[in-house]
Design a protein around this motif. Sequence first.
Motif, PDB file in Angstrom:
ATOM      1  N   MET A   1       5.052  95.529  75.704  1.00 37.77           N
ATOM      2  CA  MET A   1       4.607  96.821  75.254  1.00 37.77           C
ATOM      3  C   MET A   1       3.393  97.251  76.081  1.00 37.77           C
ATOM      4  SD  MET A   1       3.277  98.184  71.508  1.00 37.77           S
ATOM      5  CE  MET A   1       2.608  96.655  70.998  1.00 37.77           C
ATOM      6  N   ILE A   2       3.385  98.511  76.472  1.00 36.76           N
ATOM      7  CA  ILE A   2       2.273  99.073  77.228  1.00 36.76           C
ATOM      8  C   ILE A   2       1.327  99.780  76.258  1.00 36.76           C
ATOM      9  CG2 ILE A   2       1.595 100.800  78.926  1.00 36.76           C
ATOM     10  CD1 ILE A   2       4.207 100.297  80.335  1.00 36.76           C
ATOM     11  N   ARG A   3       0.049  99.504  76.411  1.00 38.17           N
ATOM     12  CA  ARG A   3      -0.975 100.189  75.616  1.00 38.17           C
ATOM     13  C   ARG A   3      -1.889 100.949  76.565  1.00 38.17           C
ATOM     14  NH1 ARG A   3      -2.303  95.816  71.007  1.00 38.17           N
ATOM     15  NH2 ARG A   3      -0.441  96.285  69.816  1.00 38.17           N
ATOM     16  N   ILE A   4      -2.192 102.154  76.174  1.00 39.54           N
ATOM     17  CA  ILE A   4      -3.084 102.995  76.975  1.00 39.54           C
ATOM     18  C   ILE A   4      -4.309 103.320  76.126  1.00 39.54           C
ATOM     19  CG2 ILE A   4      -3.346 105.215  78.142  1.00 39.54           C
ATOM     20  CD1 ILE A   4      -0.314 105.118  78.673  1.00 39.54           C
ATOM     21  N   TYR A   5      -5.478 103.031  76.661  1.00 31.97           N
ATOM     22  CA  TYR A   5      -6.727 103.323  75.979  1.00 31.97           C
ATOM     23  C   TYR A   5      -7.395 104.489  76.700  1.00 31.97           C
ATOM     24  CZ  TYR A   5      -5.905  98.701  74.067  1.00 31.97           C
ATOM     25  OH  TYR A   5      -5.345  97.613  73.446  1.00 31.97           O
ATOM     26  N   LEU A   6      -7.684 105.533  75.977  1.00 37.46           N
ATOM     27  CA  LEU A   6      -8.358 106.692  76.550  1.00 37.46           C
ATOM     28  C   LEU A   6      -9.840 106.630  76.194  1.00 37.46           C
ATOM     29  CD1 LEU A   6      -5.751 109.453  75.650  1.00 37.46           C
ATOM     30  CD2 LEU A   6      -6.013 108.227  77.815  1.00 37.46           C
ATOM     31  N   ILE A   7     -10.675 106.639  77.210  1.00 38.96           N
ATOM     32  CA  ILE A   7     -12.114 106.534  77.025  1.00 38.96           C
ATOM     33  C   ILE A   7     -12.755 107.800  77.585  1.00 38.96           C
ATOM     34  CG2 ILE A   7     -14.184 105.184  77.559  1.00 38.96           C
ATOM     35  CD1 ILE A   7     -12.031 103.598  76.020  1.00 38.96           C
ATOM     36  N   ARG A   8     -13.582 108.415  76.809  1.00 38.87           N
ATOM     37  CA  ARG A   8     -14.294 109.593  77.289  1.00 38.87           C
ATOM     38  C   ARG A   8     -15.489 109.151  78.128  1.00 38.87           C
ATOM     39  NH1 ARG A   8     -17.922 113.810  76.175  1.00 38.87           N
ATOM     40  NH2 ARG A   8     -16.948 115.858  76.300  1.00 38.87           N
ATOM     41  N   HIS A   9     -15.833 109.941  79.112  1.00 34.53           N
ATOM     42  CA  HIS A   9     -16.970 109.628  79.978  1.00 34.53           C
ATOM     43  C   HIS A   9     -18.257 109.540  79.171  1.00 34.53           C
ATOM     44  CE1 HIS A   9     -18.387 113.758  79.615  1.00 34.53           C
ATOM     45  NE2 HIS A   9     -17.133 114.140  79.819  1.00 34.53           N
ATOM     46  N   GLY A  10     -19.246 108.869  79.758  1.00 30.87           N
ATOM     47  CA  GLY A  10     -20.557 108.792  79.122  1.00 30.87           C
ATOM     48  C   GLY A  10     -21.221 110.156  79.080  1.00 30.87           C
ATOM     49  N   ARG A  11     -22.271 110.247  78.273  1.00 31.26           N
ATOM     50  CA  ARG A  11     -22.988 111.515  78.098  1.00 31.26           C
ATOM     51  C   ARG A  11     -23.417 112.070  79.455  1.00 31.26           C
ATOM     52  NH1 ARG A  11     -26.096 113.267  73.462  1.00 31.26           N
ATOM     53  NH2 ARG A  11     -25.414 111.265  72.680  1.00 31.26           N
ATOM     54  N   GLN A  12     -23.091 113.319  79.688  1.00 31.59           N
ATOM     55  CA  GLN A  12     -23.454 113.956  80.955  1.00 31.59           C
ATOM     56  C   GLN A  12     -24.849 114.550  80.888  1.00 31.59           C
ATOM     57  OE1 GLN A  12     -21.286 117.469  81.986  1.00 31.59           O
ATOM     58  NE2 GLN A  12     -21.005 118.071  79.875  1.00 31.59           N
ATOM     59  N   ASN A  13     -25.366 114.927  82.037  1.00 31.94           N
ATOM     60  CA  ASN A  13     -26.754 115.394  82.068  1.00 31.94           C
ATOM     61  C   ASN A  13     -26.897 116.908  82.182  1.00 31.94           C
ATOM     62  OD1 ASN A  13     -26.076 115.908  84.686  1.00 31.94           O
ATOM     63  ND2 ASN A  13     -27.578 114.549  85.606  1.00 31.94           N
ATOM     64  N   SER A  14     -25.883 117.657  81.748  1.00 34.67           N
ATOM     65  CA  SER A  14     -25.975 119.114  81.833  1.00 34.67           C
ATOM     66  C   SER A  14     -25.578 119.766  80.513  1.00 34.67           C
ATOM     67  CB  SER A  14     -25.047 119.635  82.936  1.00 34.67           C
ATOM     68  OG  SER A  14     -25.023 121.049  82.930  1.00 34.67           O
ATOM     69  N   PRO A  15     -26.292 120.801  80.116  1.00 34.56           N
ATOM     70  CA  PRO A  15     -25.920 121.535  78.903  1.00 34.56           C
ATOM     71  C   PRO A  15     -24.849 122.598  79.169  1.00 34.56           C
ATOM     72  CG  PRO A  15     -27.930 122.442  79.777  1.00 34.56           C
ATOM     73  CD  PRO A  15     -27.560 121.258  80.666  1.00 34.56           C
ATOM     74  N   LEU A  16     -24.391 122.696  80.411  1.00 32.45           N
ATOM     75  CA  LEU A  16     -23.419 123.721  80.769  1.00 32.45           C
ATOM     76  C   LEU A  16     -21.991 123.236  80.555  1.00 32.45           C
ATOM     77  CD1 LEU A  16     -25.113 125.028  84.026  1.00 32.45           C
ATOM     78  CD2 LEU A  16     -25.435 125.799  81.675  1.00 32.45           C
ATOM     79  N   CYS A  17     -21.125 124.154  80.231  1.00 32.45           N
ATOM     80  CA  CYS A  17     -19.735 123.853  79.893  1.00 32.45           C
ATOM     81  C   CYS A  17     -18.919 123.439  81.124  1.00 32.45           C
ATOM     82  CB  CYS A  17     -19.105 125.086  79.246  1.00 32.45           C
ATOM     83  SG  CYS A  17     -17.371 124.909  78.817  1.00 32.45           S
ATOM     84  N   ASN A  18     -18.348 122.244  81.058  1.00 30.66           N
ATOM     85  CA  ASN A  18     -17.359 121.772  82.024  1.00 30.66           C
ATOM     86  C   ASN A  18     -17.794 121.870  83.485  1.00 30.66           C
ATOM     87  OD1 ASN A  18     -14.846 120.590  82.512  1.00 30.66           O
ATOM     88  ND2 ASN A  18     -13.934 122.561  82.982  1.00 30.66           N
ATOM     89  N   VAL A  19     -18.975 121.384  83.792  1.00 24.51           N
ATOM     90  CA  VAL A  19     -19.427 121.344  85.179  1.00 24.51           C
ATOM     91  C   VAL A  19     -19.366 119.894  85.666  1.00 24.51           C
ATOM     92  CG1 VAL A  19     -20.840 123.435  85.115  1.00 24.51           C
ATOM     93  CG2 VAL A  19     -21.840 121.269  84.403  1.00 24.51           C
ATOM     94  N   ASP A  20     -19.181 119.728  86.964  1.00 24.76           N
ATOM     95  CA  ASP A  20     -19.013 118.396  87.547  1.00 24.76           C
ATOM     96  C   ASP A  20     -20.382 117.789  87.836  1.00 24.76           C
ATOM     97  OD1 ASP A  20     -17.792 116.160  88.563  1.00 24.76           O
ATOM     98  OD2 ASP A  20     -17.235 117.082  90.469  1.00 24.76           O
ATOM     99  N   VAL A  21     -20.904 117.046  86.875  1.00 23.54           N
ATOM    100  CA  VAL A  21     -22.248 116.480  86.979  1.00 23.54           C
ATOM    101  C   VAL A  21     -22.218 114.985  86.638  1.00 23.54           C
ATOM    102  CG1 VAL A  21     -23.431 118.645  86.445  1.00 23.54           C
ATOM    103  CG2 VAL A  21     -22.763 117.112  84.597  1.00 23.54           C
ATOM    104  N   PRO A  22     -23.260 114.261  87.048  1.00 23.18           N
ATOM    105  CA  PRO A  22     -23.346 112.836  86.717  1.00 23.18           C
ATOM    106  C   PRO A  22     -23.640 112.607  85.236  1.00 23.18           C
ATOM    107  CG  PRO A  22     -24.890 113.441  88.480  1.00 23.18           C
ATOM    108  CD  PRO A  22     -24.337 114.703  87.920  1.00 23.18           C
ATOM    109  N   ILE A  23     -23.494 111.356  84.832  1.00 21.29           N
ATOM    110  CA  ILE A  23     -23.889 110.992  83.475  1.00 21.29           C
ATOM    111  C   ILE A  23     -25.393 110.738  83.458  1.00 21.29           C
ATOM    112  CG2 ILE A  23     -21.644 110.131  82.725  1.00 21.29           C
ATOM    113  CD1 ILE A  23     -22.522 107.298  83.328  1.00 21.29           C
ATOM    114  N   GLU A  24     -25.971 110.880  82.284  1.00 23.51           N
ATOM    115  CA  GLU A  24     -27.404 110.636  82.137  1.00 23.51           C
ATOM    116  C   GLU A  24     -27.625 109.185  81.713  1.00 23.51           C
ATOM    117  OE1 GLU A  24     -28.139 112.097  77.564  1.00 23.51           O
ATOM    118  OE2 GLU A  24     -28.673 113.471  79.165  1.00 23.51           O
ATOM    119  N   GLU A  25     -28.877 108.806  81.534  1.00 25.00           N
ATOM    120  CA  GLU A  25     -29.211 107.416  81.194  1.00 25.00           C
ATOM    121  C   GLU A  25     -28.468 106.942  79.948  1.00 25.00           C
ATOM    122  OE1 GLU A  25     -30.422 103.914  82.190  1.00 25.00           O
ATOM    123  OE2 GLU A  25     -30.913 105.664  83.408  1.00 25.00           O
ATOM    124  N   ALA A  26     -28.384 107.788  78.929  1.00 28.29           N
ATOM    125  CA  ALA A  26     -27.640 107.412  77.715  1.00 28.29           C
ATOM    126  C   ALA A  26     -26.167 107.175  78.039  1.00 28.29           C
ATOM    127  CB  ALA A  26     -27.769 108.500  76.658  1.00 28.29           C
ATOM    128  N   GLY A  27     -25.629 107.935  78.975  1.00 27.10           N
ATOM    129  CA  GLY A  27     -24.239 107.762  79.387  1.00 27.10           C
ATOM    130  C   GLY A  27     -23.994 106.416  80.050  1.00 27.10           C
TER     131      GLY A  27
END
Length: 95
Positions: A1-27
């Motif tokens: 059986m194949i299992r797929i785990y979906l993980i969301r990225h760590g907290r990003q460092n921008s308050p803007l919607c859907n921009v390509d930015v790095p994660i912050e320290e908490a991330g």
Amino acid sequence: MIRIYLIRHGRQNSPLCNVDVPIEEAGFRQAKLVAKRLKLYDIQALYSSNLIRAIQTAEIIGEELSLTNRIEEVFQEISFGELTGLSDEDIKDKY
């Protein structure tokens, strides 16, 4: 059986919607915690989208699991259209 785990990225460092930015320290801390938890599972492959925050998160997980991240553009999130790059405040004001 194949299992797929979906993980969301760590907290990003921008308050803007859907921009390509790095994660912050908490991330980085979040990614390390997820990586430690994933060691309990038999993870055999690791994929991420091509967004900076997803790649950074996957690389941290990959280090812990001794896996190489495979970047796949098709895993990128949906388009937010005209909301992309706007702050929550701007979105509330406009919509």
